[in-house]
Design a protein around this motif. Structure first.
Motif, short mmCIF file in Angstrom:
data_model
loop_
_atom_site.label_atom_id
_atom_site.label_comp_id
_atom_site.label_asym_id
_atom_site.label_seq_id
_atom_site.Cartn_x
_atom_site.Cartn_y
_atom_site.Cartn_z
N VAL A 128 -8.03 5.60 -0.24
CA VAL A 128 -8.70 5.34 1.03
C VAL A 128 -9.00 3.85 1.18
O VAL A 128 -8.85 3.27 2.27
CB VAL A 128 -9.99 6.17 1.13
N GLY A 129 -9.42 3.19 0.09
CA GLY A 129 -9.68 1.75 0.14
C GLY A 129 -8.42 0.97 0.48
O GLY A 129 -8.45 0.01 1.27
N GLY A 130 -7.29 1.37 -0.10
CA GLY A 130 -6.03 0.71 0.23
C GLY A 130 -5.65 0.90 1.68
O GLY A 130 -5.16 -0.03 2.34
N LEU A 131 -5.87 2.11 2.20
CA LEU A 131 -5.60 2.37 3.61
C LEU A 131 -6.47 1.49 4.51
O LEU A 131 -6.01 0.97 5.53
CB LEU A 131 -5.85 3.85 3.92
N ALA A 132 -7.74 1.31 4.11
CA ALA A 132 -8.64 0.46 4.90
C ALA A 132 -8.14 -0.99 4.93
O ALA A 132 -8.12 -1.64 5.99
CB ALA A 132 -10.06 0.53 4.33
N LEU A 133 -7.71 -1.51 3.76
CA LEU A 133 -7.22 -2.89 3.72
C LEU A 133 -5.95 -3.05 4.56
O LEU A 133 -5.80 -4.04 5.29
CB LEU A 133 -6.94 -3.29 2.27
N ALA A 134 -5.05 -2.09 4.46
CA ALA A 134 -3.81 -2.17 5.25
C ALA A 134 -4.11 -2.11 6.74
O ALA A 134 -3.52 -2.85 7.54
CB ALA A 134 -2.87 -1.04 4.85
N TYR A 166 0.83 -1.21 0.00
CA TYR A 166 0.00 0.00 0.00
C TYR A 166 0.87 1.26 0.00
O TYR A 166 0.59 2.23 -0.72
CB TYR A 166 -0.93 -0.01 1.21
N CYS A 167 1.92 1.26 0.80
CA CYS A 167 2.79 2.44 0.87
C CYS A 167 3.52 2.66 -0.46
O CYS A 167 3.72 3.82 -0.88
CB CYS A 167 3.78 2.29 2.01
N THR A 227 0.39 8.23 10.15
CA THR A 227 -0.91 7.87 10.75
C THR A 227 -1.03 6.36 10.91
O THR A 227 -1.45 5.85 11.95
CB THR A 227 -2.06 8.40 9.88
N MET A 228 -0.64 5.63 9.86
CA MET A 228 -0.69 4.17 9.92
C MET A 228 0.25 3.63 10.99
O MET A 228 -0.09 2.71 11.75
CB MET A 228 -0.32 3.58 8.55
N THR A 229 1.44 4.20 11.09
CA THR A 229 2.43 3.73 12.08
C THR A 229 1.95 4.02 13.50
O THR A 229 2.09 3.17 14.39
CB THR A 229 3.78 4.43 11.83
N VAL A 230 1.39 5.21 13.71
CA VAL A 230 0.86 5.54 15.04
C VAL A 230 -0.26 4.57 15.42
O VAL A 230 -0.36 4.11 16.56
CB VAL A 230 0.36 7.00 15.08
N GLY A 231 -1.11 4.24 14.45
CA GLY A 231 -2.16 3.27 14.71
C GLY A 231 -1.60 1.92 15.10
O GLY A 231 -2.13 1.24 16.00
N PHE A 287 -7.88 6.11 11.28
CA PHE A 287 -8.24 5.85 9.88
C PHE A 287 -8.95 7.04 9.26
O PHE A 287 -8.67 7.45 8.13
CB PHE A 287 -9.12 4.61 9.79
N LEU A 288 -9.85 7.66 10.01
CA LEU A 288 -10.57 8.83 9.50
C LEU A 288 -9.62 10.00 9.26
O LEU A 288 -9.78 10.74 8.28
CB LEU A 288 -11.68 9.23 10.48
N VAL A 289 -8.63 10.15 10.14
CA VAL A 289 -7.64 11.21 9.94
C VAL A 289 -6.89 10.98 8.64
O VAL A 289 -6.72 11.89 7.80
CB VAL A 289 -6.68 11.29 11.13
#
Length: 718
Positions: free
Chosen positions: A168-174, A27-28, A111-115, A148-150
């Motif tokens: 956004v879809g890729g972010l959701a899958l990741a 994704y990245c 954002t993904m890493t913080v999550g 995720f919303l951020v």
């Protein structure tokens, strides 16, 4: 004795997260291509985030109480340096007119890493503070949803149209992949209690003394490091070598999933048969993985790499690494039992936390190597080539670290001491201890294999695998082989010069330890002299020097082979040591080992007999003494199972066993056992020879002269 079924479990947290890491990495790469037109910076930033997450665990997260203060300080410094490197990449990476998009990419990955970090922190706190399941789920879902919303808001605000929604879809899958790994790991009971750092350190010191565990730790660490490197290399190439980025990544993910699911299905079917050697399968996986990396490197070097070639290499590496991680999962369960055996204590959560920390450090090392490779690739140039051609800056040297790690893993695997037979013995012994029983002979044998330095018999297994296609045999009467861990079987077979021992080692369907004369199993010089006297010397057409040369070569090989099959030496011509043979045999049977004895008398050659070329010579009666000694020591009645290997028919036939009767006179019982074995082996020999002669007559090629009786009783010709 019934044994409990070993529970399969994932080897480490990394085992759950490898697939999620791969999807997030893809994704990245996609986001980087979408936002700045180049894929590598996104991968580099993601690896920075992964390493930072691991370092956070060592500084303030779940490992902070399990590592030293010095290590925590180093982790904090490393975390700070990585954050600075990430900022420098976002600011100074040489891509023109995309600074704003680089910052957007940086923010999305951050954002993904913080999550990921907060998710693990919540898992850690919920398990160690006894948080209720519903409360944890609500809090965890809320945190992940907000982050995720951020991230989605940042993407939709900067990327319009279909591309924005795809991002956004890729972010959701990741995000789903990452959450899946974390929630799976939370279900591992090994993390459900607080563990002291002192307990982890003490257990690790104890476990390092167990050779089996030290070897497994090395194998696991090497495979996890190589896996991180392979993911980066294999997924980065399609990302930077094709214009059709989205299609390439979709095909890459499909290739990975298909290979992974196919291998998991095959492994599950083999596991049901309970006949697979984990180490053999692990070696197969490593060689498949190694072949994929070598092929990838050669194609890069040839300047003819295409996307389809990359998918092929990706499939090979994925299949190989999946086999490896599946085998590691099985071996992890075995290592739990090794910990119980080595420490004398029942399984505790200390071991689980120790393994979790060790494997996570291996993943961290692999990710740091991958990050270094990506950084090197990123700053070697940013130009993109034509469609489906090699990227100039993607050099074969990128594959070398993963290649080296896999090769070293192969070497470490070859040194692993435990076969499936010993894994089952260890499980049986621990089950016996839980029930309050004891087996000193089995415990002594396990100490030799598990604690001391011992080698897995890979050499003889390889030789057997190579010879089997040339010595195909049909097994008959296998229903007479009834396994009993508490009372193993003593097989009795004809020798037929070297034919009998070879086919028995290859085809007897249960583990065995053969009786071997000491002249063939201890001293290479003694082996050479024995072979010269009985086998090589009588060959008239060979020159004398050639005979001596052959025997001196075979000597060391014979000693090595006897050590591989764990033979019991028979001191036949050394009366003072003869009782040692019976003592070792009884100890082996107490430990659950089946024995294989060739009871023919080779010294009868002076009377015109010896090891018959195709029939059966006179039998020793001394082997039957084993039954009385075994009964006196254990109170169990030994079972002898006669068998016959027919060279022409290519058959191995097993007769019904005979059981020692302690109520009879010892000498009469000895004669009864010998007579029964002799009659059964001769009966089988006559029947198989009759079948052979009938077959030959049917082909019009029957031999004239000797009949069936003559075949069984014929004398060896010089």
């Amino acid at each position: 004795m019934q044994t409990t079924v070993r529970n399969e479990r994932p080897a480490t947290r990394a085992a759950w997260l490898n697939l999620g890491d791969a999807y997030a990495y893809i994704y990245c790469l996609m986001m980087s291509y979408l936002l700045v037109g180049v894929s590598v910076p996104g991968g580099a930033l993601y690896m920075c985030g992964r390493v930072a997450s691991m370092l956070f665990s060592g500084t303030w997260g779940e490992y902070n109480r399990l590592i030293s203060k010095r290590t925590r300080i180093i982790s904090a410094i490393g975390l700070t340096v990585l954050m600075l490197v990430s900022v420098l990449v976002a600011v100074f990476y040489p891509v023109q007119d995309v600074n704003a998009m680089m910052w957007l990419l940086f923010a999305a990955i951050l954002t993904m890493t913080v999550g990921d970090i907060l998710g693990w922190r919540l898992v850690y706190l919920s398990l160690n503070r006894g948080m209720e399941e519903k409360r944890f789920i609500l809090l965890y879902a809320a945190v992940q949803a907000v982050l995720f919303l951020v991230g989605a808001g940042l993407l939709l605000g900067s990327v319009s149209g279909v591309e924005g929604w795809m991002a956004v879809g890729g972010l959701a899958l990741a995000t789903v992949a990452i959450c899946y790994g974390q929630l799976k790991q939370r279900r591992d009971a090994g993390l459900r209690s607080t563990v002291k750092a002192e307990d982890v350190a003490h257990l690790h010191e104890q476990m390092k003394k167990a050779n089996a565990y030290a070897n497994y730790e090395a194998i696991s660490g090497l495979i996890l490091m190589a896996q991180q490197m392979t993911i980066v290399v294999m997924y980065t190439f399609p990302a930077i070598s094709s214009e059709k980025m989205l299609i390439s990544m979709a095909l890459a993910m499909l290739c990975t999933l298909v290979c992974r699911e196919a291998v998991e299905w095959i492994m599950a079917r083999r596991a049901k048969k309970k006949a697979s050697e984990p180490i053999n399968l692990l070696l197969i996986g490593l060689f498949l993985w190694l072949y994929g990396l070598i092929l990838f490197s050669r194609l890069l070097r040839s300047k003819a790499m295409t996307i389809s070639d990359a998918y092929l290499c990706m499939g090979l590496c994925t299949a190989g690494s999946t086999v490896c991680t599946t085998c590691l999962s099985h071996l992890e369960s075995v290592m739990n039992e090794v910990a119980c055996f080595a420490t004398g204590e029942k399984k505790t959560t200390v071991y689980d936390r120790m393994r979790l920390m060790g494997s996570s450090m291996a993943v961290l090392a692999g990710q740091m190597l991958a990050l270094a490779a990506l950084t090197l690739l990123m700053f070697m140039g940013s130009q993109r080539p034509e469609v489906e051609t090699l990227v100039p800056q993607f050099q074969p040297i990128m594959v070398i670290p993963a290649l080296i790690l896999v090769v070293v893993a192969v070497g470490a695997t070859l040194r692993f001491p435990m076969s499936k037979r010993y894994m089952d013995k260890l499980q049986r012994f621990l089950h016996l201890k839980e029930e309050g029983g004891d087996n000193p002979a089995l415990e002594k044998q396990l100490e030799t294999v598990v604690i001391k330095r011992h080698r897995y018999p890979i050499g003889i297994r390889l030789v057997r695998a190579l010879l089997r296609p040339f010595y195909r045999h049909k097994l008959q009467g296998t229903e007479n082989i009834v396994q009993d861990d508490n009372n193993p079987i003593v097989f009795l077979c004809n020798h037929g010069e070297v034919y009998g021992p070879v086919v028995c080692i290859m085809y007897i369907p249960v583990p065995i330890r053969p009786w071997t004369i000491s002249e063939m199993s201890i001293d290479p010089e003694e082996v050479s002299e024995y072979l010269y006297r009985y086998t090589i010397g009588p060959i008239r057409w060979l020159p004398e020097k050639v005979k001596r040369w052959i025997t001196h070569i075979i000597g060391p090989v014979s000693v090595w082979a006897m050590d591989q099959v764990e033979c019991v030496p028979v001191f036949r011509n050394k009366p003072s040591k003869l009782m040692q043979t019976f003592r070792l045999s009884v100890e082996a049977m107490e430990a659950g080992d089946n024995l294989l004895i060739f009871p023919e008398n080779p010294n009868a050659i002076e009377e015109g007999h010896g090891y018959e070329h195709g029939g059966l010579g006179p039998l020793f009666s001394g082997f039957a003494m084993l039954a009385q000694i075994y009964y006196n020591r254990t109170g169990k009645c030994c079972r002898f199972l006669p068998m016959y290997a027919h060279k022409k028919q290519r058959t191995m036939t097993f007769a019904p066993p005979i059981t020692y009767d302690p109520n009879n006179d010892p000498m009469a019982e000895r004669d009864r056992i010998v007579q029964y074995a002799d009659s059964q082996m001769r009966r089988i020999a006559e029947e198989e020879e009759a079948k052979w002669q009938a077959k030959q007559r049917g082909k019009g090629q029957g031999k004239k002269g000797e009949g069936v009786k003559g075949y069984v009783c014929k004398k060896t010709r010089e």
